[in-house]
Design a protein around this motif. Structure first.
Motif, PDB file in Angstrom:
ATOM      1  N   MET A  77      76.039  94.809  14.483  1.00 55.49           N
ATOM      2  CA  MET A  77      76.627  96.077  13.038  1.00 55.49           C
ATOM      3  C   MET A  77      77.104  95.193  11.557  1.00 55.49           C
ATOM      4  N   PRO A  78      77.288  94.245  11.114  1.00 54.70           N
ATOM      5  CA  PRO A  78      77.113  93.510  10.055  1.00 54.70           C
ATOM      6  C   PRO A  78      75.277  93.496   9.775  1.00 54.70           C
ATOM      7  N   ILE A  79      74.487  93.822  10.529  1.00 56.41           N
ATOM      8  CA  ILE A  79      73.241  93.593  10.437  1.00 56.41           C
ATOM      9  C   ILE A  79      72.839  95.112  10.190  1.00 56.41           C
ATOM     10  N   LEU A  80      72.556  95.799  11.349  1.00 59.85           N
ATOM     11  CA  LEU A  80      72.333  96.485  11.340  1.00 59.85           C
ATOM     12  C   LEU A  80      72.766  97.820  10.488  1.00 59.85           C
ATOM     13  N   ALA A  81      74.259  98.421  10.072  1.00 60.25           N
ATOM     14  CA  ALA A  81      74.621  99.484   9.646  1.00 60.25           C
ATOM     15  C   ALA A  81      74.562  99.462   8.074  1.00 60.25           C
TER      16      ALA A  81
END
Length: 488
Positions: free
Chosen positions: A411-415
């Motif tokens: 999530m921290p990378i893709l969101a």
């Protein structure tokens, strides 16, 4: 029951004992070990890389920091690492930090508890009387139970705890005229669709939303649509299958194993039981039995309990049941050990499954896969973006079955990439949890799947034969809902 002639046209006769549980498909142990070898081979091919990590106070753990990926010194996994992986699946052999050893010990404590309760005859008699009372209406227990398991999945991520329910439910469904796959599906698909459609699940929705930088309530309506629509699809699918196999045993995907399942879960003398009432002691034991599971659910959902405390609960309940039933020291301990022995194979499978994740982590390829996924999502339209995101999370879920682990990793990378495609970050969270929940209905690296199938004596290939049409239906349903979410 296994020595009776079938009384329904089209039913297959019981086969010779030499064919019990026969399958040309490899066992779960072989499949998992081959996956360990495969992932080890990938560590020689995929470049090693890592993102920097920083503590996120809201999530409560370190998360990956976007735009910090860099290649690192490779650590390809060799033959000795492969052999060490199943051990590492239980605990880190260098630091002695626990991995899956807590789940394995919980399973053994559960088995011991069930062994003691079974020694009193309370469950067998209770099941027989319940089936007499439900005669002709047995099929309705499917939607009721699946809704209950789905409620546990969507609220607190009910997963490993479901392992406690298989041995209770399987005798019930077999006595009702359904097969073992029906019993496994009620639990595994029921809880699984709840996790897939998580609404307030702290281990999926809340952690992922925090990691994505949004309130977990954003997107909750769409998640309710996925939850309720997916649950309706799953209930209809399981009920239709159960009705077919009750009418004609030959249509069961485990028709060849059915007599063996009856032998294991109902016992050789199951059809000769003539007891028509529960004794006072047996009634008390059944109350303790039900209360133990109620306390377990309360402890996990509101008191922060996990495997150690659940295991202690079952150990204490086993001792209490033995004392009330006046089993005596030798029969109490003997029954406990026999029950634990029945689930020893399940405990070993859980460690083996975790060994796959150990190899990938030590080989330092998880972040490389994540970095490649982030690059693939650039410059896509909103509908294509969210469906590509869904596909990427599907693939990553095979390697990172843990819902919280995948949330913290991805999530921290893709969101943040959603901001450049005009897609809400809440949709990314929904895509992640839907993908993870879908894959974890069949994921051989997920202890809940391999453990549940092992307890139910359902070969992995037979489970795939049962569930693949349902997976396709759910896949299309989720993709349509996610696509509509981008334009609403």
């Amino acid at each position: 029951m296994s020595d009776q002639k079938p009384d329904t046209p089209g039913q297959t006769p019981p086969e010779d004992k030499s064919q019990e549980l026969a399958s040309r498909f490899p066992t779960a142990y072989t499949i998992l070990f081959l996956l360990i070898v495969l992932v080890a081979a990938l560590t020689w091919i995929i470049p090693a890389g890592e993102y920097e990590r920083a503590m996120n106070e809201e999530v409560g753990r370190e998360v990956a920091v976007a735009d910090t990926y860099s290649e690192v010194e490779p650590n390809p996994q060799g033959p000795f690492d492969v052999l060490l992986a199943p051990i590492g699946g239980f605990y880190d052999p260098d630091s002695y930090v626990a991995n899956a050893i807590d789940v394995a010990l919980f399973v053994l404590m559960l088995g011991g508890f069930l062994g003691v309760v079974n020694a009193t005859g309370s469950i067998d008699t209770g099941i027989r009387l319940a089936m007499l009372a439900m005669k002709g209406r047995e099929v309705w227990m499917i939607p009721i139970l699946m809704c209950l398991f789905a409620a546990g999945g969507t609220t607190y991520g009910m997963a490993e705890e479901t392992l406690a329910f298989y041995i209770i439910l399987l005798p019930v469904v077999l006595r009702a005229g359904f097969d073992a796959v029906t019993g496994v599906a009620i639990i595994l698909v029921g809880a699984g669709i709840g996790v897939l459609g998580s609404t307030i699940n702290p281990f999926a929705t809340i952690i992922a939303s925090n990691a994505a930088g949004i309130p977990f309530t954003e997107g909750i309506i769409l998640r309710f649509v996925i939850l309720l629509g997916g649950l309706a699809i799953c209930i209809a699918y399981v009920m239709r299958y159960a009705a077919r196999v009750k009418a004609d045993r030959s249509r069961s995907v485990v028709a060849r194993q059915w007599p063996a399942h009856e032998q294991v879960f109902l016992g050789a003398e199951a059809d000769k039981m003539t007891i028509n009432s529960l004794s006072g002691t047996q009634k008390v034991i059944l109350v303790i039995f039900a209360a133990t599971f109620a306390v377990m659910i309360w402890g996990v959902s509101s008191q922060g309990w996990w495997m150690a405390r659940m295991g202690a609960l079952f150990l204490g309940s086993a001792i209490l049941v033995g004392l009330i039933a006046r089993l005596g020291e030798k029969k109490l301990t003997g029954s406990f050990i026999d029950g634990a022995r029945e689930l020893l194979g399940v405990a070993l499978i859980i460690g083996l499954a975790r060994g796959i994740v150990v190899i990938m982590e030590q080989g330092r390829i998880a972040d490389t896969i994540l970095h490649a996924s982030a690059q693939a999502l650039s410059d896509l339209s909103s509908v294509v973006f969210i469906n590509t995101m869904f596909a990427i999370e599907l693939g990553m879920s095979f390697f990172v079955p843990s819902s919280s682990g995948l949330a913290v990793l991805s999530m921290p990378i893709l969101a943040p990439l959603a901001d450049f495609s005009g897609v809400g970050r809440d949709l990314v969270v929904t895509a992640y949890q839907s993908a993870n929940g879908l894959v974890n209905l069949i994921n051989p690296t997920f202890a809940v799947v391999v453990g549940g199938l092992a307890i139910g004596r359902v070969p992995y290939d037979r489970w795939i034969a049962f569930i693949w049409p349902l997976l396709l239906i759910l896949l299309v349903f989720i993709a349509v809902v996610l696509s509509l979410g981008t334009v609403i």
